[in-house]
Structure formats: C-alpha cells, structure tokens
Write a protein that holds these residues in place. Structure first.
Motif, PDB file in Angstrom:
ATOM      1  N   ASP A 168       0.734  -1.355  -0.089  1.00  0.00           N
ATOM      2  CA  ASP A 168       0.034   0.063  -0.028  1.00  0.00           C
ATOM      3  C   ASP A 168       0.796   1.125  -0.023  1.00  0.00           C
ATOM      4  OD1 ASP A 168      -2.686   1.434   0.544  1.00  0.00           O
ATOM      5  OD2 ASP A 168      -1.361   2.162   2.288  1.00  0.00           O
ATOM      6  N   ALA A 169       0.846   2.146  -0.892  1.00  0.00           N
ATOM      7  CA  ALA A 169       1.372   3.246  -1.066  1.00  0.00           C
ATOM      8  C   ALA A 169       1.260   4.410   0.142  1.00  0.00           C
ATOM      9  CB  ALA A 169       0.850   4.301  -2.317  1.00  0.00           C
ATOM     10  N   VAL A 170       0.460   4.438   0.849  1.00  0.00           N
ATOM     11  CA  VAL A 170       0.395   5.251   1.914  1.00  0.00           C
ATOM     12  C   VAL A 170       1.252   4.786   3.003  1.00  0.00           C
ATOM     13  CG1 VAL A 170      -1.252   6.316   3.849  1.00  0.00           C
ATOM     14  CG2 VAL A 170      -2.068   6.138   1.330  1.00  0.00           C
ATOM     15  N   ARG A 206      -5.961  15.684   0.485  1.00  0.00           N
ATOM     16  CA  ARG A 206      -5.293  16.119   1.893  1.00  0.00           C
ATOM     17  C   ARG A 206      -6.032  15.091   2.746  1.00  0.00           C
ATOM     18  NH1 ARG A 206      -7.189  21.654   2.809  1.00  0.00           N
ATOM     19  NH2 ARG A 206      -8.831  20.878   1.552  1.00  0.00           N
ATOM     20  N   PRO A 207      -5.103  14.415   3.845  1.00  0.00           N
ATOM     21  CA  PRO A 207      -3.724  14.960   3.943  1.00  0.00           C
ATOM     22  C   PRO A 207      -2.880  14.266   3.229  1.00  0.00           C
ATOM     23  CG  PRO A 207      -4.507  13.371   5.627  1.00  0.00           C
ATOM     24  CD  PRO A 207      -5.723  13.535   4.710  1.00  0.00           C
ATOM     25  N   MET A 266       1.829  14.965   2.870  1.00  0.00           N
ATOM     26  CA  MET A 266       2.556  13.675   3.155  1.00  0.00           C
ATOM     27  C   MET A 266       3.513  14.008   1.703  1.00  0.00           C
ATOM     28  SD  MET A 266       2.691  10.140   4.372  1.00  0.00           S
ATOM     29  CE  MET A 266       1.538   9.421   3.239  1.00  0.00           C
ATOM     30  N   LEU A 267       3.037  13.845   0.547  1.00  0.00           N
ATOM     31  CA  LEU A 267       3.747  13.778  -0.690  1.00  0.00           C
ATOM     32  C   LEU A 267       4.745  14.889  -0.520  1.00  0.00           C
ATOM     33  CD1 LEU A 267       1.229  13.285  -3.425  1.00  0.00           C
ATOM     34  CD2 LEU A 267       2.909  11.556  -2.511  1.00  0.00           C
ATOM     35  N   ASN A 314      -3.905  22.564  -4.781  1.00  0.00           N
ATOM     36  CA  ASN A 314      -3.815  23.845  -4.717  1.00  0.00           C
ATOM     37  C   ASN A 314      -3.960  24.428  -3.133  1.00  0.00           C
ATOM     38  OD1 ASN A 314      -3.437  25.532  -6.928  1.00  0.00           O
ATOM     39  ND2 ASN A 314      -5.535  24.998  -7.556  1.00  0.00           N
ATOM     40  N   LEU A 315      -4.705  23.703  -2.328  1.00  0.00           N
ATOM     41  CA  LEU A 315      -4.777  23.954  -0.758  1.00  0.00           C
ATOM     42  C   LEU A 315      -3.595  23.160  -0.332  1.00  0.00           C
ATOM     43  CD1 LEU A 315      -8.608  23.556  -0.706  1.00  0.00           C
ATOM     44  CD2 LEU A 315      -7.283  25.612  -0.367  1.00  0.00           C
ATOM     45  N   THR A 316      -2.873  22.780  -0.553  1.00  0.00           N
ATOM     46  CA  THR A 316      -1.655  21.917  -0.064  1.00  0.00           C
ATOM     47  C   THR A 316      -0.438  22.999   0.357  1.00  0.00           C
ATOM     48  OG1 THR A 316      -2.349  19.739  -0.859  1.00  0.00           O
ATOM     49  CG2 THR A 316      -0.173  20.018   0.111  1.00  0.00           C
ATOM     50  N   ALA A 317      -0.499  23.314   1.450  1.00  0.00           N
ATOM     51  CA  ALA A 317       0.860  24.103   1.788  1.00  0.00           C
ATOM     52  C   ALA A 317       1.968  23.473   1.360  1.00  0.00           C
ATOM     53  CB  ALA A 317       0.627  24.560   3.407  1.00  0.00           C
ATOM     54  N   GLY A 318       3.056  24.454   0.993  1.00  0.00           N
ATOM     55  CA  GLY A 318       4.074  23.969   0.213  1.00  0.00           C
ATOM     56  C   GLY A 318       4.384  23.645  -1.027  1.00  0.00           C
TER      57      GLY A 318
END
Length: 212
Positions: free
Chosen positions: A92-94, A130-131, A135-136, A164-168
């Motif tokens: 599993d990727a996560v 998200r989230p 993590m990516l 777009n909403l992912t900080a960073g």
C-alpha cells in the motif's frame, strides 16, 4: 496472473522487489548510486513505467503497486529491457511513504490515471486529496514535483483544488498542465481516449524555504 507473469514474479521478485519494512530506505544501499529518485504510485501493468526508466538511465525509479499481475508484468519488462534503475515495492502506497520514504528525498512523484472513484460516496477513497498530498510534499526534495494525469474531469478538478490547498506546493501552470508529449501513453489513457474523454495533467512543485 498469466503463466509468464507468475514465472517472472517467482524468478525476479527477490532481485527487483524491495520488501516492505518499518525502516527508512537507504537509497544508495539499494540503488547503488546517489542519483535522483522518482516514485510512481500505482503503475498498473507497468509498460509506461519501464519505458520511462529505459529512456532515463541516469535517474532511479521506484514503482509502488499492490496488483500482483502488474508487478509480475513489470518484472518481466525489467529483465527484457535489462534495466538497472527500476525497483518495485509491492505494498500500500500510503504505508510505504509513511514508513519507508525519508522526508525531503524524492525528486518527483508520478501518479498516472489513478482510480477516479466516480461515485460521490467513494470520493473519500481517492488518492490525491489532503492529507495525503501534504505527505507527498513532505517527502519531496527542494523543487521536487508531483505529476498527475487522469481522463476523469471531475477527479482532475478535485485534485487541482486539493493540491492548490496543500501548503508547500505551487502549481507550475495557472491551471491544468500542458500535455506531456514525453510521457508514454498508458493502457488506461488509451482506454479513456477511445471513450472520448480528454486527458488532464497536473504538475505541482515544492516551494523553497522562502515560500517561493
């Protein structure tokens, strides 16, 4: 699995599959060099993955997939193309990213034609949200990128909003990315085109320490 996929899985997995563990990978120990690492999440049957690795021998690739026939197929491609820069994690990727991938260590993530989970009640199963996108971003090295492609417009719009909403992260384009002609066409892409669907691509980059 076909007989060929089963044979290749049994004969080649010990060499080219990295076992899942709760320890961070030491890339140089496994890959034998310190070149950039690109991770593809959900490579399906792996034809495009093998072509990308073949065309970029100076870059390391790790493919994450849980579909064993696809793993067997890609193992066969690794042998036929005599590739030395492509490894597989069958898990599993996560969980792989959480347990095995060091922060700030990945040059790019490829996520090509993931399951769109079109029904509203299944949207929570979509990968690009998200989230997970946070993590990516944490795993990306400075100026590393996320490249996603899908033939499902509602998922493309959903992913665009989540990224777009992912900080960073910052969008390399003003909206959807230009079609990447250098990316090999996948089986799922061809299926979407044959059904009359457009292809949507997203490329987001990690901001530097100054937020740029």
């Amino acid at each position: 699995m076909t007989e060929a996929q089963q044979r290749d899985y049994e004969n080649l997995s010990a060499k080219w599959c990295i076992p899942f563990s709760q320890n961070h990978l030491n890339y140089s120990d496994i890959l034998g060099n310190t070149e950039n690492v690109i991770i593809e999440i959900g490579f399906g049957m792996g034809q495009a993955t093998a072509l990308i690795a073949e065309e970029n021998p100076g870059t390391n690739y790790i493919g994450i997939e849980v579909h064993r026939p696809g793993v067997g197929r890609l193992l066969g491609e690794i042998q036929r193309k005599n590739l030395s820069n492509l490894f597989i994690i069958e898990h599993d990727a996560v969980e792989v990213l959480e347990a095995m991938i060091p922060d700030n260590s990945v040059q790019g993530f490829h996520i090509f034609f993931p399951d769109p989970w079109p029904k509203k009640k299944h949207h929570k199963r979509r990968l690009i949200k998200r989230p997970f996108t946070d993590m990516l971003c944490t795993k990306l090295s400075r100026f590393g990128y996320i490249h996603m492609a899908t033939d499902w417009q509602p998922y493309a719009q959903f992913a665009l909003e989540e990224l777009n909403l992912t900080a960073g992260l910052k969008n390399k384009y003003t909206g959807f990315a230009e079609t990447n002609r250098q990316r090999p066409q996948t089986k799922f892409e061809l299926k979407g085109k044959n059904a009359g669907r457009d292809i949507f691509e997203l490329v987001f980059e990690k901001k530097d320490g100054n937020g740029i």
